[in-house]
Design a protein around this motif. Structure first.
Motif, PDB file in Angstrom:
ATOM      1  N   ARG A   1      12.426   9.707  -4.946  1.00 20.62           N
ATOM      2  CA  ARG A   1      13.818   9.830  -4.515  1.00 20.62           C
ATOM      3  C   ARG A   1      13.941  10.472  -3.138  1.00 20.62           C
ATOM      4  NH1 ARG A   1      17.822  10.478  -9.650  1.00 20.62           N
ATOM      5  NH2 ARG A   1      16.904   8.781 -10.864  1.00 20.62           N
ATOM      6  N   ALA A   2      14.913   9.921  -2.384  1.00 23.14           N
ATOM      7  CA  ALA A   2      15.125  10.377  -1.010  1.00 23.14           C
ATOM      8  C   ALA A   2      15.658  11.801  -0.955  1.00 23.14           C
ATOM      9  CB  ALA A   2      16.089   9.438  -0.289  1.00 23.14           C
ATOM     10  N   ASN A   3      16.288  12.265  -2.049  1.00 20.80           N
ATOM     11  CA  ASN A   3      16.807  13.635  -2.047  1.00 20.80           C
ATOM     12  C   ASN A   3      15.816  14.627  -2.636  1.00 20.80           C
ATOM     13  OD1 ASN A   3      16.958  12.908  -4.725  1.00 20.80           O
ATOM     14  ND2 ASN A   3      19.100  13.481  -5.002  1.00 20.80           N
ATOM     15  N   CYS A   4      14.560  14.187  -2.763  1.00 22.62           N
ATOM     16  CA  CYS A   4      13.518  15.087  -3.280  1.00 22.62           C
ATOM     17  C   CYS A   4      12.232  14.868  -2.479  1.00 22.62           C
ATOM     18  CB  CYS A   4      13.327  14.867  -4.780  1.00 22.62           C
ATOM     19  SG  CYS A   4      12.517  16.275  -5.602  1.00 22.62           S
TER      20      CYS A   4
ATOM     21  N   PHE B   1      11.540  15.280   1.570  1.00 20.22           N
ATOM     22  CA  PHE B   1      10.663  16.320   2.102  1.00 20.22           C
ATOM     23  C   PHE B   1       9.617  15.709   3.038  1.00 20.22           C
ATOM     24  CE2 PHE B   1      10.842  20.514  -0.306  1.00 20.22           C
ATOM     25  CZ  PHE B   1      12.158  20.353  -0.694  1.00 20.22           C
ATOM     26  N   ARG B   2       9.088  14.556   2.646  1.00 24.42           N
ATOM     27  CA  ARG B   2       8.018  13.927   3.425  1.00 24.42           C
ATOM     28  C   ARG B   2       8.556  13.208   4.662  1.00 24.42           C
ATOM     29  NH1 ARG B   2       5.446   8.915   0.590  1.00 24.42           N
ATOM     30  NH2 ARG B   2       7.352   8.037   1.519  1.00 24.42           N
ATOM     31  N   ASP B   3       9.595  12.396   4.496  1.00 21.93           N
ATOM     32  CA  ASP B   3      10.026  11.489   5.558  1.00 21.93           C
ATOM     33  C   ASP B   3      11.125  12.057   6.449  1.00 21.93           C
ATOM     34  OD1 ASP B   3       8.216   9.806   4.417  1.00 21.93           O
ATOM     35  OD2 ASP B   3       9.695   8.461   3.509  1.00 21.93           O
ATOM     36  N   VAL B   4      11.986  12.910   5.898  1.00 25.76           N
ATOM     37  CA  VAL B   4      13.073  13.495   6.696  1.00 25.76           C
ATOM     38  C   VAL B   4      12.638  14.839   7.267  1.00 25.76           C
ATOM     39  CG1 VAL B   4      15.454  14.318   6.684  1.00 25.76           C
ATOM     40  CG2 VAL B   4      14.828  12.284   5.343  1.00 25.76           C
TER      41      VAL B   4
ATOM     42  N   ASP C   1      19.039  21.997   5.410  1.00 24.97           N
ATOM     43  CA  ASP C   1      19.575  21.857   6.763  1.00 24.97           C
ATOM     44  C   ASP C   1      19.585  20.417   7.272  1.00 24.97           C
ATOM     45  OD1 ASP C   1      16.762  22.631   6.561  1.00 24.97           O
ATOM     46  OD2 ASP C   1      16.678  22.491   8.729  1.00 24.97           O
ATOM     47  N   GLN C   2      18.789  19.529   6.671  1.00 22.39           N
ATOM     48  CA  GLN C   2      18.816  18.111   7.044  1.00 22.39           C
ATOM     49  C   GLN C   2      19.682  17.283   6.083  1.00 22.39           C
ATOM     50  OE1 GLN C   2      17.492  16.705   9.785  1.00 22.39           O
ATOM     51  NE2 GLN C   2      16.780  18.713  10.488  1.00 22.39           N
ATOM     52  N   LYS C   3      20.276  17.957   5.106  1.00 21.73           N
ATOM     53  CA  LYS C   3      21.259  17.344   4.201  1.00 21.73           C
ATOM     54  C   LYS C   3      20.728  16.096   3.498  1.00 21.73           C
ATOM     55  CE  LYS C   3      25.211  19.229   6.714  1.00 21.73           C
ATOM     56  NZ  LYS C   3      25.312  20.368   5.797  1.00 21.73           N
ATOM     57  N   ILE C   4      19.614  16.263   2.811  1.00 17.75           N
ATOM     58  CA  ILE C   4      19.103  15.142   2.021  1.00 17.75           C
ATOM     59  C   ILE C   4      19.793  15.069   0.655  1.00 17.75           C
ATOM     60  CG2 ILE C   4      16.849  15.118   3.155  1.00 17.75           C
ATOM     61  CD1 ILE C   4      15.709  16.539   0.665  1.00 17.75           C
ATOM     62  N   VAL C   5      20.484  16.142   0.253  1.00 16.75           N
ATOM     63  CA  VAL C   5      21.172  16.178  -1.033  1.00 16.75           C
ATOM     64  C   VAL C   5      22.670  16.066  -0.804  1.00 16.75           C
ATOM     65  CG1 VAL C   5      21.582  17.499  -3.136  1.00 16.75           C
ATOM     66  CG2 VAL C   5      19.350  17.636  -2.005  1.00 16.75           C
ATOM     67  N   ALA C   6      23.291  15.103  -1.468  1.00 15.81           N
ATOM     68  CA  ALA C   6      24.743  14.918  -1.338  1.00 15.81           C
ATOM     69  C   ALA C   6      25.477  16.093  -1.974  1.00 15.81           C
ATOM     70  CB  ALA C   6      25.164  13.619  -2.012  1.00 15.81           C
ATOM     71  N   THR C   7      26.720  16.317  -1.534  1.00 17.70           N
ATOM     72  CA  THR C   7      27.546  17.337  -2.172  1.00 17.70           C
ATOM     73  C   THR C   7      27.921  16.869  -3.575  1.00 17.70           C
ATOM     74  OG1 THR C   7      29.570  16.398  -1.239  1.00 17.70           O
ATOM     75  CG2 THR C   7      28.484  18.118   0.022  1.00 17.70           C
ATOM     76  N   GLU C   8      28.173  17.818  -4.441  1.00 14.47           N
ATOM     77  CA  GLU C   8      28.484  17.510  -5.843  1.00 14.47           C
ATOM     78  C   GLU C   8      29.707  18.297  -6.297  1.00 14.47           C
ATOM     79  OE1 GLU C   8      27.325  15.196  -7.504  1.00 14.47           O
ATOM     80  OE2 GLU C   8      25.228  14.810  -6.999  1.00 14.47           O
TER      81      GLU C   8
ATOM     82  N   LEU D   1      11.249  32.251   5.341  1.00 17.50           N
ATOM     83  CA  LEU D   1      11.772  30.965   4.876  1.00 17.50           C
ATOM     84  C   LEU D   1      13.252  31.094   4.540  1.00 17.50           C
ATOM     85  CD1 LEU D   1       8.875  29.974   2.421  1.00 17.50           C
ATOM     86  CD2 LEU D   1       9.075  29.497   4.887  1.00 17.50           C
ATOM     87  N   ARG D   2      14.069  30.359   5.269  1.00 16.73           N
ATOM     88  CA  ARG D   2      15.517  30.354   5.015  1.00 16.73           C
ATOM     89  C   ARG D   2      16.030  28.944   4.747  1.00 16.73           C
ATOM     90  NH1 ARG D   2      20.049  29.441   7.822  1.00 16.73           N
ATOM     91  NH2 ARG D   2      18.843  28.924   9.689  1.00 16.73           N
ATOM     92  N   THR D   3      15.411  27.958   5.395  1.00 20.69           N
ATOM     93  CA  THR D   3      15.808  26.569   5.243  1.00 20.69           C
ATOM     94  C   THR D   3      14.616  25.758   4.735  1.00 20.69           C
ATOM     95  OG1 THR D   3      15.141  25.890   7.468  1.00 20.69           O
ATOM     96  CG2 THR D   3      17.354  26.842   7.225  1.00 20.69           C
ATOM     97  N   ILE D   4      14.892  24.520   4.301  1.00 15.53           N
ATOM     98  CA  ILE D   4      13.785  23.646   3.910  1.00 15.53           C
ATOM     99  C   ILE D   4      12.901  23.364   5.123  1.00 15.53           C
ATOM    100  CG2 ILE D   4      13.174  21.368   2.992  1.00 15.53           C
ATOM    101  CD1 ILE D   4      15.706  21.445   1.321  1.00 15.53           C
ATOM    102  N   SER D   5      13.507  23.229   6.298  1.00 15.07           N
ATOM    103  CA  SER D   5      12.711  23.011   7.513  1.00 15.07           C
ATOM    104  C   SER D   5      11.715  24.132   7.754  1.00 15.07           C
ATOM    105  CB  SER D   5      13.632  22.882   8.734  1.00 15.07           C
ATOM    106  OG  SER D   5      14.371  21.683   8.693  1.00 15.07           O
ATOM    107  N   ASP D   6      12.057  25.350   7.334  1.00 18.11           N
ATOM    108  CA  ASP D   6      11.153  26.481   7.532  1.00 18.11           C
ATOM    109  C   ASP D   6       9.841  26.329   6.764  1.00 18.11           C
ATOM    110  OD1 ASP D   6      12.859  27.834   9.240  1.00 18.11           O
ATOM    111  OD2 ASP D   6      13.802  28.997   7.638  1.00 18.11           O
TER     112      ASP D   6
END
Length: 305
Positions: free
Chosen positions: A178-181, A185-188, A236-243, A155-160
């Motif tokens: 929330r779309a960033n949680c 995970f479910r839809d993206v 890797d699908q960038k569901i979390v914005a940069t901060e 496991l290296r990425t969320i996609s993994d």
């Protein structure tokens, strides 16, 4: 900002803080060098560790350049800070770009730092607030799994996480909507995922250690992110914005203080990295060091004092 360590607004507190005379945090600053006097620059922080560390770092750096500073730390949420930043009661606060856009203005944040900076500057402009350069450092939701599981399953990425038959995501209640949680995970990511609502971060970590959940969100500057027991997964699908950290400053202060002031602040931002901020948090939260001492040491190491 990151909702794993949410900023809570309180109506009663808002009334109490309007004058900002009771807010905690430090001395009223140093003595101004010639040509840099006038009223102190009021530097503020939110009510969590890395915000206070950042505010102290910038405050000490400004004092080292001869600017008088007054500290107003540990104030609370954006609902309390923004009106006072607009009025000039507060004049400087280290912000978090993506969260400022989404939480402060209820807008969708772009997924890259430069676009976030441009959008946040546009949103702040009508309030008479400007932005200086953003730092490489950021503090955002980071998803971690146990390192032994990561090694066993590659496991290296969320996609993994698709390699697993089932994923249990443990997070605070709001994660479930929330779309960033969880929704992301479910839809993206299209994972076979269920959600376990766990309010506090400590119990979430324990649930992860025990194997009751597969993955949890942590702040990227949380010392546990660098703990060898855990592996941070790439979004890797960038569901979390940069901060990225960015100083938000009352525009009148920027105009009056001029390019030397901006250069002093930007020199600090250029040096800040996420790993360094994580270490500074550890020194305060785990080692028990004082915020002012931690800030001074870091500035000295960077040649900024």
């Amino acid at each position: 900002m990151r909702w794993t360590r949410s900023l809570r607004a309180a109506g009663i507190l808002a009334v109490a803080v309007l004058g900002l005379t009771a807010c905690g945090g430090g001395d009223d600053g140093g003595t101004a060098a010639p040509g840099k006097g006038g009223a102190p620059i009021v530097v503020a922080s939110f009510n969590f560790t890395d915000s206070q560390i950042l505010a102290e770092v910038y405050a000490q750096a400004l004092e080292a350049k001869g600017y008088p500073v007054q500290r107003k730390f540990n104030i609370g949420s954006r609902e309390l800070v923004y009106p006072s930043l607009k009025s000039g009661e507060l004049q400087f606060i280290p912000e978090y770009q993506g969260a400022a856009i989404s939480s402060g203005f209820n807008e969708q944040a772009p997924n890259d730092a430069a676009s976030e900076h441009a959008k946040l500057a546009e949103l702040f402009k009508p309030s008479g607030v400007g932005l200086l350069d953003y730092a490489p450092a950021e503090n955002k939701n980071t998803y971690v799994v146990k390192s032994d599981l990561a090694q066993q399953q590659g496991l290296r990425t969320i996609s993994d996480l698709k390699k697993l038959d089932k994923v249990v995501l443990g997070g605070p209640p709001e994660c479930g909507t929330r779309a960033n949680c969880f929704i992301g995970f479910r839809d993206v990511y299209k994972l076979n995922v269920t959600f376990s609502s766990i309010q506090e971060s400590g119990p979430r970590v324990e649930q992860l250690r025990s194997g009751a959940v597969t993955v949890i969100p942590l702040d990227s500057v949380n010392p546990l992110v660098g703990n060898p027991d855990f592996t941070a997964l790439e979004d890797d699908q960038k569901i979390v914005a940069t901060e990225n950290i960015v100083p938000a400053v009352n525009q009148k202060v920027l105009d009056e203080r001029g390019p030397d002031f901006a250069a002093a602040v930007n020199a600090v931002s250029a040096k800040l990295t996420t790993d360094q901020l994580r270490d500074l948090n550890k020194q305060v939260d785990e080692d028990g060091d004082q915020v002012a001492d931690v800030a001074k040491d870091w500035l000295s190491q960077q040649g900024l004092l």
